[in-house]
Design an enzyme around this catalytic site. Structure first.
Site, PDB file in Angstrom:
ATOM      1  N   HIS A 142       0.808  -1.225   0.000  1.00  0.00           N
ATOM      2  CA  HIS A 142       0.000   0.000   0.000  1.00  0.00           C
ATOM      3  C   HIS A 142       0.844   1.279   0.000  1.00  0.00           C
ATOM      4  O   HIS A 142       0.342   2.364  -0.301  1.00  0.00           O
ATOM      5  CB  HIS A 142      -0.924   0.002   1.222  1.00  0.00           C
ATOM      6  CG  HIS A 142      -2.184   0.791   1.050  1.00  0.00           C
ATOM      7  ND1 HIS A 142      -2.302   1.846   0.165  1.00  0.00           N
ATOM      8  CD2 HIS A 142      -3.393   0.680   1.647  1.00  0.00           C
ATOM      9  CE1 HIS A 142      -3.521   2.349   0.238  1.00  0.00           C
ATOM     10  NE2 HIS A 142      -4.202   1.656   1.130  1.00  0.00           N
TER      11      HIS A 142
ATOM     12  N   ASP B  10     -12.807  -4.658 -16.529  1.00  0.00           N
ATOM     13  CA  ASP B  10     -13.257  -5.673 -17.477  1.00  0.00           C
ATOM     14  C   ASP B  10     -12.052  -6.174 -18.271  1.00  0.00           C
ATOM     15  O   ASP B  10     -11.463  -5.432 -19.056  1.00  0.00           O
ATOM     16  CB  ASP B  10     -14.307  -5.081 -18.422  1.00  0.00           C
ATOM     17  CG  ASP B  10     -14.881  -6.102 -19.397  1.00  0.00           C
ATOM     18  OD1 ASP B  10     -14.381  -7.242 -19.431  1.00  0.00           O
ATOM     19  OD2 ASP B  10     -15.824  -5.749 -20.129  1.00  0.00           O
TER      20      ASP B  10
END
Length: 394
Positions: A109, A326
């Protein structure tokens, strides 16, 4: 994409994307005063492909935090989880019997925030579908958020205060004895909460209402001494904010998490609007000066950790874009964080198997505290259907 192997397609795309995101193929090192730097060694990232003897339909609503097969869907490669000297990314693609697949990612992170991660994943999806260059080129330029010279702390930062658990009731938790559960808040639950708010409060976002509600219920469940100070830190991203001219393509961390503080007794005995007003006050204090003050604090105090006793961190990921990724096979059933931590939660969009749209918030609590937490949730939403609990066995 019919007939194509998603693991093979994504792995090839990942290799191409890392040419542009080459720092992610390096390793973190630490300099003077705990300053983190990337050594661009080109050692690469970890990639795992797997097969599961189940279908998407069988998993149902469990594909959200905390997924019961989390450890199988994102294998924790031994000695790979360190901050320094370890791979910065681990990706696993798991093929399902129905032809669907699960894409799971673990990222260090310190390299990127939510929008930065989504930008990176979208670049992989574009390469998977034939693009040779990402439509949005990555920009490093971490110096845009560097500390000033000389650094100077000009704002109050409750999120970095050193706190002593004087009365012993500030939510000490054993990571090995926590219950992980997710709570779904649909239109009826949110309407029930909004009905508790006075018109004088003004407009409130759904996120503000939900996190104020969860913070209050959580504090009540822990039975914190009324005189102890508790705090909640909400992550606020600076992208697109006036005065923060971060260029499109910047994929580093660009957030702060200012803390709202109050005595536990005041939070628990006052109505929900009290907590919402505290959150709004902290949000209103956000400015370019506050961000610079945080950067300067990091240098002056040697990259300190955020306050932990009595502090609850929560991030709004409903607009991060995980659910829009996607790879060529269509949008995901669920896109978002896989689990919560002991004092960190996330708010994400979710559509359950009944087709209901809402928000899901994962929570980690000790067993007896979780039981009281659930009771308080139900009490607060008694005008509507009870909050639906989705339990996942570990």
């Amino acid at each position: 994409m019919k007939g194509k192997d998603p693991a093979k397609v994504i792995k090839e795309a990942l290799g191409k994307v890392l040419v542009y995101y080459y720092p992610l193929a390096g390793r973190l090192i630490e300099g003077d005063n705990r300053k983190l730097m990337v050594d661009c060694t080109g050692e690469g990232v970890l990639f795992i492909e797997a097969d599961a003897d189940t279908t998407l339909e069988n998993l149902g609503d469990s594909i959200q935090p905390m997924c019961p097969c989390y450890e199988e869907l994102l294998y924790d490669v031994p000695a790979s989880e360190g901050i320094l000297g370890s791979p910065l990314i681990l990706i696993q693609v798991t093929r399902l019997m129905c032809g669907g697949f699960i894409f799971a990612l673990r990222l260090n992170h310190t390299m990127s925030d939510g929008p930065g991660v989504v930008q990176f994943i979208n670049a992989i999806s574009e390469m998977a579908q034939g693009l040779s260059v990402p439509s949005l080129l990555p920009i490093w330029q971490r110096e845009l958020l560097n500390a000033r010279k000389p650094p100077r702390i000009t704002r109050i930062h409750h999120e970095y205060e050193e706190v002593t658990n004087t009365k012993g009731t500030l939510m000490a938790m054993d990571e090995n004895n926590l219950v992980h559960r997710s709570f779904f808040f649909g239109l009826k639950e949110i309407r029930a909460l909004r009905n508790r708010l006075p018109a004088s409060l003004g407009a409130c976002s759904t996120f503000e209402v939900l996190i104020a509600y969860v913070w209050r219920c959580r504090t009540i469940a822990f039975a914190v001494d009324p005189d102890e100070v508790v705090r909640i830190s909400c992550l606020i991203n600076m992208r697109g904010k006036r005065g923060f001219d971060l260029p499109p393509g910047y994929y580093g961390n660009a957030f702060v998490y200012p803390a709202s503080i109050t005595k536990a007794g005041m939070l628990c005995k006052n109505p929900l609007e009290y907590a919402i007003r505290l959150l709004k006050k902290a949000k209103a204090e956000m400015s370019q000066e506050y961000m610079k003050s945080v950067a300067d604090l990091m240098v002056i105090k040697g990259r300190p950790s955020f306050t932990q006793p009595g502090n609850y961190l929560i991030s709004d990921l409903t607009h991060a874009g995980f659910g829009e990724v996607d790879f060529g096979w269509g949008k995901p059933v669920y896109g978002g964080v896989a689990r919560a931590l002991s004092n960190i939660s996330f708010c994400m969009r979710f559509r359950n198997s009944k087709g209901e749209e809402g928000n899901v918030i994962p929570i980690c609590l000790p067993p007896p505290v979780m039981e009281r937490f659930e009771q308080e949730l139900k009490r607060m939403t008694k005008e509507a259907e009870p909050v639906r609990l989705i339990t996942s066995k570990l």
